[in-house]
Design a protein around this motif. Structure first.
Motif, short mmCIF file in Angstrom:
data_model
loop_
_atom_site.label_atom_id
_atom_site.label_comp_id
_atom_site.label_asym_id
_atom_site.label_seq_id
_atom_site.Cartn_x
_atom_site.Cartn_y
_atom_site.Cartn_z
N ALA A 81 0.83 -1.20 0.00
CA ALA A 81 0.00 0.00 0.00
C ALA A 81 0.87 1.26 0.00
O ALA A 81 0.68 2.17 -0.81
CB ALA A 81 -0.92 -0.01 1.22
N LEU A 82 1.86 1.25 0.89
CA LEU A 82 2.76 2.40 0.94
C LEU A 82 3.58 2.50 -0.34
O LEU A 82 3.79 3.59 -0.89
CB LEU A 82 3.68 2.28 2.17
N ALA A 83 4.02 1.34 -0.84
CA ALA A 83 4.82 1.34 -2.07
C ALA A 83 4.02 1.95 -3.21
O ALA A 83 4.57 2.71 -4.02
CB ALA A 83 5.25 -0.08 -2.42
N GLU A 84 2.75 1.68 -3.26
CA GLU A 84 1.93 2.25 -4.35
C GLU A 84 1.82 3.76 -4.22
O GLU A 84 1.84 4.48 -5.23
CB GLU A 84 0.54 1.59 -4.36
N ARG A 85 1.72 4.26 -2.99
CA ARG A 85 1.67 5.72 -2.80
C ARG A 85 3.01 6.34 -3.21
O ARG A 85 3.05 7.42 -3.82
CB ARG A 85 1.34 6.05 -1.35
N VAL A 86 4.09 5.65 -2.87
CA VAL A 86 5.42 6.15 -3.26
C VAL A 86 5.53 6.20 -4.78
O VAL A 86 6.00 7.19 -5.37
CB VAL A 86 6.53 5.26 -2.66
N GLU A 87 5.05 5.17 -5.41
CA GLU A 87 5.18 5.11 -6.88
C GLU A 87 4.33 6.21 -7.54
O GLU A 87 4.73 6.77 -8.57
CB GLU A 87 4.78 3.72 -7.39
N GLU A 88 3.20 6.51 -6.93
CA GLU A 88 2.37 7.59 -7.45
C GLU A 88 3.13 8.92 -7.39
O GLU A 88 3.14 9.70 -8.34
CB GLU A 88 1.10 7.66 -6.59
N ARG A 89 3.81 9.12 -6.26
CA ARG A 89 4.61 10.34 -6.09
C ARG A 89 5.76 10.36 -7.12
O ARG A 89 6.07 11.40 -7.71
CB ARG A 89 5.17 10.39 -4.66
N LEU A 90 6.39 9.21 -7.33
CA LEU A 90 7.51 9.14 -8.29
C LEU A 90 7.02 9.45 -9.70
O LEU A 90 7.68 10.16 -10.46
CB LEU A 90 8.17 7.76 -8.26
N ARG A 91 5.85 8.92 -10.04
CA ARG A 91 5.32 9.18 -11.39
C ARG A 91 5.01 10.66 -11.58
O ARG A 91 5.15 11.20 -12.67
CB ARG A 91 4.07 8.34 -11.65
N ALA A 92 4.60 11.32 -10.49
CA ALA A 92 4.34 12.76 -10.59
C ALA A 92 5.63 13.52 -10.83
O ALA A 92 5.67 14.49 -11.59
CB ALA A 92 3.66 13.24 -9.32
N LEU A 93 6.71 13.07 -10.19
CA LEU A 93 7.99 13.75 -10.36
C LEU A 93 8.64 13.40 -11.68
O LEU A 93 9.27 14.24 -12.32
CB LEU A 93 8.95 13.36 -9.21
N ASN A 94 8.54 12.16 -12.08
CA ASN A 94 9.24 11.70 -13.28
C ASN A 94 8.34 10.72 -14.04
O ASN A 94 8.42 9.52 -13.85
CB ASN A 94 10.57 11.03 -12.90
N PRO A 95 7.47 11.25 -14.87
CA PRO A 95 6.49 10.38 -15.54
C PRO A 95 7.10 9.48 -16.61
O PRO A 95 6.42 8.59 -17.11
CB PRO A 95 5.50 11.38 -16.15
N HIS A 96 8.37 9.70 -16.98
CA HIS A 96 8.93 9.00 -18.13
C HIS A 96 9.78 7.79 -17.77
O HIS A 96 10.09 6.99 -18.62
CB HIS A 96 9.76 9.98 -18.95
N ALA A 97 10.17 7.70 -16.52
CA ALA A 97 11.08 6.60 -16.14
C ALA A 97 10.27 5.39 -15.69
O ALA A 97 9.35 5.53 -14.89
CB ALA A 97 12.01 7.05 -15.03
N PRO A 98 10.59 4.21 -16.21
CA PRO A 98 9.93 3.01 -15.70
C PRO A 98 10.26 2.80 -14.22
O PRO A 98 11.35 3.13 -13.76
CB PRO A 98 10.52 1.87 -16.54
N ILE A 99 9.29 2.27 -13.49
CA ILE A 99 9.48 2.02 -12.05
C ILE A 99 9.51 0.52 -11.82
O ILE A 99 8.66 -0.21 -12.32
CB ILE A 99 8.32 2.65 -11.23
N GLU A 100 10.51 0.08 -11.08
CA GLU A 100 10.60 -1.33 -10.72
C GLU A 100 10.68 -1.46 -9.22
O GLU A 100 11.04 -0.52 -8.52
CB GLU A 100 11.84 -1.97 -11.37
N ARG A 101 10.37 -2.66 -8.75
CA ARG A 101 10.45 -2.91 -7.31
C ARG A 101 11.57 -3.92 -7.04
O ARG A 101 11.69 -4.91 -7.76
CB ARG A 101 9.14 -3.50 -6.80
#
Lengths: 356, 418
Positions: free
Chosen positions: A198-218
């Protein structure tokens, strides 16, 4: 160095060949004959050392030279150490590690010279583990000109590690942490197993807002696909196929904007280079990073360009479009330089170059 | 004290370097892995892709390897020489006809010449004919070129070729093999002054400290783009371009001789027709790089009568590599060998450098060749040099790279990744 002008091409034209384009040999990979560099950023405790150490033990990680660009952190060498001199530690799997205590450029120059004369194993890539507190801009800048290290090294990608447990707080207070995320080609969220999804998803949402172009991996327990540290992701398509012009996708509180220039029709090289000349010479400090493919008239493959502030890497023509989809796609990361201004500049220069 | 004692990080002959080349297979060729400088691809009638390899020296004659799947090479044929005083270090093929060169240790011995084989069944090469080059001062054939199915161009002695100096015993000979049962000579050329009775003075021999290696032909390349030209490495005579529009009377077009001060043994001359460039190598023939520098040269060939060197391909520092074991320096190039199963490149040069391994250079800017790939396998077990000695290279049209060790290591198969 100013963005490169192609005054030297007349020398190559003495000895032309169908396989050689205006940017030289058409390369299978962007790195060509240069040593690929992966820059790993991330705040203290984000798990950089664990991730790099695991990577070194993989087949992809074999023959890696790690440059640790930080002060007083634990080394990556405790488990793998074999033998060492004062500056450099030889690890298992053909890897080595050196600490850039003073100057990253000095360390890299020494590495490449030692590699040529056989004083260290013939490493095939460099991973730079930056200080947690570092602004990655200056590190990326190191490779963005062929005058210094850019002739030997190719900046393949910048990876930012983000600790899922602490990221939201860190990104709120630290401009450096935000810049690490904004400038990255790939984002890796670590400690998901501790933080929970749940927290990871909120973090990823924030990351996408900052950098919408970079793929996100876990990374789970510090494990990732080793390819994530080896191969740059292809530049993103903007607004789907057929899009023309700029697509604004993110604006940040630091005055930083990130957007994609997409244009399906190939453009002549001259207006592209002239428009970039204007940007780099007048607004270099605010051009944090520009990277991507340009569809250049007369070229078969994409022309890869990279700019960091006022510095331009030598463009490289690839043999083929990686995903078969042609068209310019350039990611701009700028400060106080709105995408509309950049878009209008490109439109104006193209119009000047090709009057109706 | 070894380099490794001085610096525990030092790279040594046991280290494996694979930079932008990927090793996909290694075959020791049944324990006879000392390979020469003849490599050619046949696609047999049943579709199998067969790599024919010359051996450096006796006891083996040639070996055929099925490389249809380059990851799983299989030896399909390995033949023996008649005795240990002959070697067959060069071969070429066109279609199903294989030409093999025989050179003896001493002049006057046999077999000194060329065999033509029918290799339509690769497991069972059938001798078609032997072309005899033996003579009182002949050691036979060192190298041959056979790419058009009609003529063999060779560096060879002849019964009637009596050089002023024994070291100059192999001239350039053109052999008509259109009837492979009856090969016959149609022309020859030698450096004026090297044959007894020539009306010009003999060439000035290289004096110590340079080794006197002889004024004789080595590689004799002829390409379909310019069937009226032969491109020769002529050892201590430098590089030579001949007009062979009249095969019975080849004429000198140009000669570039950089030795002295260089140490001679010019080995290979490859023209890049589209770009008006020439690529030339001098072979390193003395251990520990005592004949350094042996280089790959890039020449401006826009005026073929006046070739001008403009660059050399960079090698790692000689003081770090000279003592790795055996030889270090240039030798063979991939020569854009004409044929349907051969790669062709005018912007990438690939060469072998003995203990320096296999190296690829981007010469898109010919003034600044840039190394873009390196392959140096670890020293093969039992190698008397204590290091790899990569001797020759061939690249097929699938862009699979084949390279061989001169002493024991056999065949290495690679993919290019640049």
């Amino acid at each position: 160095m100013r963005a490169r002008r192609f005054v030297w091409t007349h020398m190559l034209e003495l000895f032309p060949a169908r396989t050689i384009g205006p940017f030289g040999r058409r390369q299978r990979h962007a790195r060509g004959g240069k040593i690929p560099v992966t820059v790993v950023t991330g705040f203290l405790g984000a798990g950089k050392t664990t991730l790099v150490r695991r990577f070194l033990a993989t087949e992809e990680g074999r023959g890696t030279a790690v440059v640790v660009n930080e002060f007083g952190a634990e080394g990556i060498d405790d488990a793998l150490i074999r033998t060492s001199t004062d500056e450099t530690v030889l690890l298992g799997n053909g890897c080595l590690c050196c600490t850039a205590r003073t100057d990253l450029q000095v360390a890299l120059r020494a590495l490449v010279a030692d590699r040529a004369r056989g004083a260290v194993p013939h490493f095939r890539r460099v991973v730079i583990e930056t200080s947690g507190l570092a602004d990655p801009g200056p590190v990326l800048q190191t490779f963005a000109t062929d005058r210094a290290l850019g002739g030997e090294f190719h900046l393949e990608l910048a990876v930012a590690l983000v600790d899922a447990e602490t990221a939201l707080a860190t990104l709120a207070w630290s401009a450096e942490a935000r810049k690490q995320v904004i400038l990255a080609d790939r984002l890796i969220v670590t400690k998901v197993d501790v933080a929970g999804t749940a927290l990871a998803e909120r973090v990823e949402e924030r990351l996408r807002a900052l950098n919408p172009h970079a793929p996100i991996e876990r990374a789970i327990f510090g494990r990732i696909d080793p390819q994530s540290l080896v191969a740059a992701p292809a530049p993103p398509m903007a607004g789907g196929a057929g899009a023309r012009g700029f697509v604004a996708e993110a604006a940040h509180s630091d005055g930083i904007a990130s957007f994609v220039l997409a244009q399906e029709a190939p453009m002549p090289w001259a207006p592209f280079a002239r428009a970039m000349d204007v940007l780099t010479s007048l607004r270099g400090p605010d051009l944090l990073r520009v990277k991507g493919f340009v569809a250049v008239e007369g070229c078969q493959g994409p022309v890869l360009v990279q700019f960091v502030q006022h510095l331009a890497d030598a463009p490289v023509e690839l043999q083929a479009w990686p995903d078969g989809r042609r068209g310019t796609r350039l990611v701009f990361i700028t400060r106080n330089l709105p995408e509309r201004v950049v878009r209008d500049l490109f439109a104006a220069v193209q119009a000047v170059a090709a009057p109706p | 004290m070894s380099d490794r004692d001085k610096n525990p990080l030092a790279s040594g002959p046991q280290e494996s370097i694979a930079w932008n080349f990927k090793l996909i297979a290694h075959h020791e060729l049944n324990g006879f892995g000392g390979m020469g400088e003849g490599m050619a691809i046949q696609v047999a009638k049943d579709g199998r892709r067969i790599l024919w390899l010359a051996h450096e020296s006796a006891p083996k004659n040639f070996t055929a390897v099925d490389v249809s799947d380059p990851r799983k090479p299989k030896v399909v044929c390995q033949t023996d020489l008649p005795h240990s005083d002959v070697r067959s270090n060069s071969l070429e093929l066109t279609g199903d006809i294989l030409a093999v060169a025989y050179q003896t240790k001493q002049p006057g011995m046999k077999p000194a010449g060329m065999d033509l084989f029918d290799i339509s069944t690769p497991e069972n090469p059938k001798l078609i004919s032997h072309f005899d080059c033996s003579g009182p001062m002949s050691r036979g054939v060192h190298q041959l070129w056979f790419c058009d199915g009609e003529y063999v161009h060779m560096a060879a002695g002849a019964p009637d070729f009596l050089p002023n100096n024994q070291l100059d015993d192999q001239c350039y000979r053109i052999i008509d093999v259109r009837n492979p049962s009856k090969p016959h000579e149609v022309g020859r050329w030698w450096l004026p002054g090297t044959r007894q009775g020539d009306n010009v003075a003999p060439p000035v021999r290289h004096k110590p400290p340079l080794p006197d290696m002889g004024f004789r032909a080595h590689n004799t390349n002829v390409y379909p783009q310019r069937p009226d030209r032969a491109y020769l490495g002529y050892l201590d005579g430098g590089m030579i371009i001949l007009d062979i529009s009249n095969k019975s009377a080849p004429q000198l077009v140009s000669r570039f001789d950089h030795s002295p001060p260089y140490a001679g043994f010019t080995h290979t001359l490859v023209p890049l027709f589209e770009r008006n460039l020439l690529v030339m190598t001098d072979e390193s023939v003395v251990d520990r790089a005592q004949d350094w520098p042996k280089l790959v040269w890039i020449l401006d060939g826009r005026d073929e009568t006046n070739p001008i060197p403009i660059a050399t391909c960079p090698l790692p520092p000689v003081d770090s590599w000279a003592n790795r074991g055996g030889r270090f320096g240039a030798h063979n190039l991939f020569e854009n060998t004409p044929g349907p199963h051969s790669w062709y490149s005018e912007d990438v040069i690939i060469g072998t450098f003995f203990n320096g391994g296999l190296r690829a250079y981007d010469i898109s800017n010919p003034y600044q060749p840039k190394e873009i790939a390196t392959f140096v396998p670890p020293a093969p077990p039992l190698s008397k040099a204590g290091a790899i000695q990569l001797n020759d290279v061939f690249v097929d049209e699938r862009q699979i790279v084949y390279t061989v060790d001169r002493l024991v290591g056999g065949l290495y198969i690679l993919e290019m990744d640049f």
